[in-house]
Design a protein around this motif. Structure first.
Motif, short mmCIF file in Angstrom:
data_model
loop_
_atom_site.label_atom_id
_atom_site.label_comp_id
_atom_site.label_asym_id
_atom_site.label_seq_id
_atom_site.Cartn_x
_atom_site.Cartn_y
_atom_site.Cartn_z
N LYS A 76 0.97 -1.22 -0.02
CA LYS A 76 0.10 -0.01 0.06
C LYS A 76 0.90 1.10 0.01
O LYS A 76 0.59 2.40 -0.77
CB LYS A 76 -0.97 -0.06 1.16
N THR A 77 1.83 1.22 0.63
CA THR A 77 2.74 2.39 0.88
C THR A 77 3.65 2.47 -0.26
O THR A 77 4.26 3.76 -0.75
CB THR A 77 3.62 2.36 2.22
N ASN A 78 3.94 1.45 -0.95
CA ASN A 78 5.16 1.42 -2.26
C ASN A 78 4.85 0.91 -3.45
O ASN A 78 5.56 0.59 -4.27
CB ASN A 78 6.36 0.72 -1.73
N ARG A 79 3.32 1.14 -3.50
CA ARG A 79 2.70 0.61 -4.91
C ARG A 79 3.58 1.02 -6.18
O ARG A 79 3.67 0.18 -7.03
CB ARG A 79 1.30 0.74 -4.86
N GLN A 80 3.95 2.15 -6.12
CA GLN A 80 4.44 2.93 -7.36
C GLN A 80 5.71 2.42 -7.64
O GLN A 80 6.39 2.60 -8.77
CB GLN A 80 4.54 4.21 -7.11
N ALA A 104 -5.88 -6.77 -6.34
CA ALA A 104 -7.10 -5.62 -6.24
C ALA A 104 -6.30 -4.18 -6.58
O ALA A 104 -6.77 -3.40 -7.02
CB ALA A 104 -7.83 -5.63 -5.20
N MET A 105 -5.02 -4.23 -6.03
CA MET A 105 -4.32 -3.09 -5.95
C MET A 105 -3.59 -2.86 -7.42
O MET A 105 -2.65 -2.04 -7.57
CB MET A 105 -3.08 -2.89 -5.01
N GLY A 106 -3.52 -3.78 -8.29
CA GLY A 106 -3.32 -3.73 -9.65
C GLY A 106 -1.90 -4.44 -9.61
O GLY A 106 -1.00 -3.96 -10.49
N ARG A 382 3.99 -12.34 -21.15
CA ARG A 382 2.67 -12.94 -21.03
C ARG A 382 1.79 -12.08 -20.20
O ARG A 382 0.75 -11.73 -20.33
CB ARG A 382 2.99 -14.31 -20.24
N LEU A 383 2.45 -11.56 -19.17
CA LEU A 383 1.69 -10.63 -18.34
C LEU A 383 1.11 -9.07 -18.98
O LEU A 383 0.10 -8.77 -18.73
CB LEU A 383 2.19 -10.11 -16.82
#
Length: 385
Positions: A76-80, A104-106, A382-383
């Protein structure tokens, strides 16, 4: 591609009392760096600790609660800062709800798992939660297809240091097997030695070494019962019974002459033996307890990548999966039984040029097509393609 990594990392103190595992972290981190991609990890999170408790042990539930809460908070804090979450998790370590939250956070979640056909008769439901499972064994693909689990068949993540990516400057006259002891390996090696092949055997268990990193922790009666119940849940009653019949079978009482047994090598000696032996042997059979009549499974192992990467003249046990990794007879040589192992060893011993050809071809193939950078690029395609 930026990768958040959960690959058997531990605290860095003494290793946990579970089978050797630290090499996985070493391989994958170096492979990611070589690919030009980046890895990051959750500070202080001991992923390997989740392998220690038995299934349903309160200590496992406590570890899962702490580990996955820490993971969710960190993401949550470092998603980017990263693009995917790449794991090596056993089913008992997986928190399905946590993986759902991460997705869910992508964040696509990819799990590597090896020894599928040895571990499972039916694929664990926990694997269905991942966007993709990295499956190294060709023989396990049908299990994933039947279960409807998204998967990609890629080689095991093996990495060797650049200084070992050349052909050895010298060759000894030894025919060498390096690996831990089990009764199937002992049977095969005793058989070929009886046929006159002077194999030098080294690795864990042949001299009954007390390896702290590979000894399972002592367990009380309750833990033993829970472990047996988990074995029944995982394999079924028939397999459970077959396992215990084979466990007490005298077939594992195989005697090998002392002159063929050598002490377990340290890292430098392991590398030297792999590279410089005239012939380096691979054995791909493993014991199974999934039936009374079938004593073993065969599938391509990590050694089928490591030895060629190190420049070995490699003779390994045939599995169908090898045909998807190498051109057999050109890149590596294979055998189906003890007689063929002896025959091909003697043929290779007579031809220095043939041994050199195998060293060159297998090393080129393994370091190129079967490297971690190649596998990561295929996962990325693939992703995100």
């Amino acid at each position: 591609m930026r990768i958040l990594l959960s690959f058997m990392q531990d605290s860095g103190a003494a290793p946990h009392a579970i089978p050797a595992y630290r090499f996985w972290t070493y391989y994958i981190k170096n492979g990611i760096e070589e690919s030009g991609m980046k890895w990051m990890e959750i500070p202080g999170l001991d992923w390997a600790a989740g392998m220690v408790p038995y299934e349903k042990d309160p200590a496992l539930e406590q570890w899962k609660q702490q580990a996955w809460t820490q993971t969710i908070d960190y993401i949550k804090t470092n998603r980017q800062l990263f693009d995917i979450f790449l794991c090596y998790l056993y089913p008992k370590q997986i928190d399905i709800n946590a993986i759902k939250q991460i997705r869910a956070m992508g964040v696509p979640c990819v799990n590597f798992y090896c020894d599928n056909i040895r571990s499972f008769s039916k694929l664990p439901s926990e694997f269905k939660i991942f966007d993709l499972v990295w499956v190294p064994e060709f023989e396990a693909l049908n299990m994933y297809q039947t279960a409807g689990v998204a998967h990609i068949n890629l080689p095991m993540p093996m990495w060797v240091a650049p200084e070992y990516r050349t052909l050895p400057v010298r060759e000894t006259g030894a025919i060498t097997f390096i690996g831990s002891k089990d009764y199937l390996r002992a049977q095969l090696l005793a058989n070929v030695i009886d046929k006159g092949l002077p194999v030098q055997i080294t690795g864990t268990g042949w001299h009954n070494e007390n390896e702290s990193a590979t000894v399972l922790p002592a367990s009380n009666l309750s833990a033993k019962i829970n472990n047996q119940l988990q074995l029944i849940r995982q394999t079924g009653l028939k397999a459970f019974a077959a396992y215990h019949v084979k466990r007490f079978n005298k077939q594992d009482q195989v005697l090998i002459n002392a002159e063929n047994l050598f002490e377990k090598p340290d890292f430098d000696e392991y590398i030297r033996l792999s590279r410089e032996s005239m012939i380096t042997l691979g054995i791909n059979r493993v014991p199974t307890f999934y039936g009374f009549g079938k004593n073993m499974l065969t599938y391509s192992r990590l050694r089928d990548l490591e030895a060629p990467m190190l420049g070995a003249c490699y003779l390994t046990e045939y599995t169908k999966g090898l045909t998807y990794l190498y051109e057999l007879g050109t890149d590596v040589e294979t055998y189906a039984d003890a007689d063929e192992l002896v025959l091909k060893s003697r043929e290779l011993a007579r031809s220095e040029s043939r041994r050199k050809q195998l060293r060159i071809k297998s090393q080129q193939k393994a370091l190129g097509a079967h490297s971690i950078p190649e596998s990561l690029q295929k996962i990325k395609t693939r992703l995100f393609n």
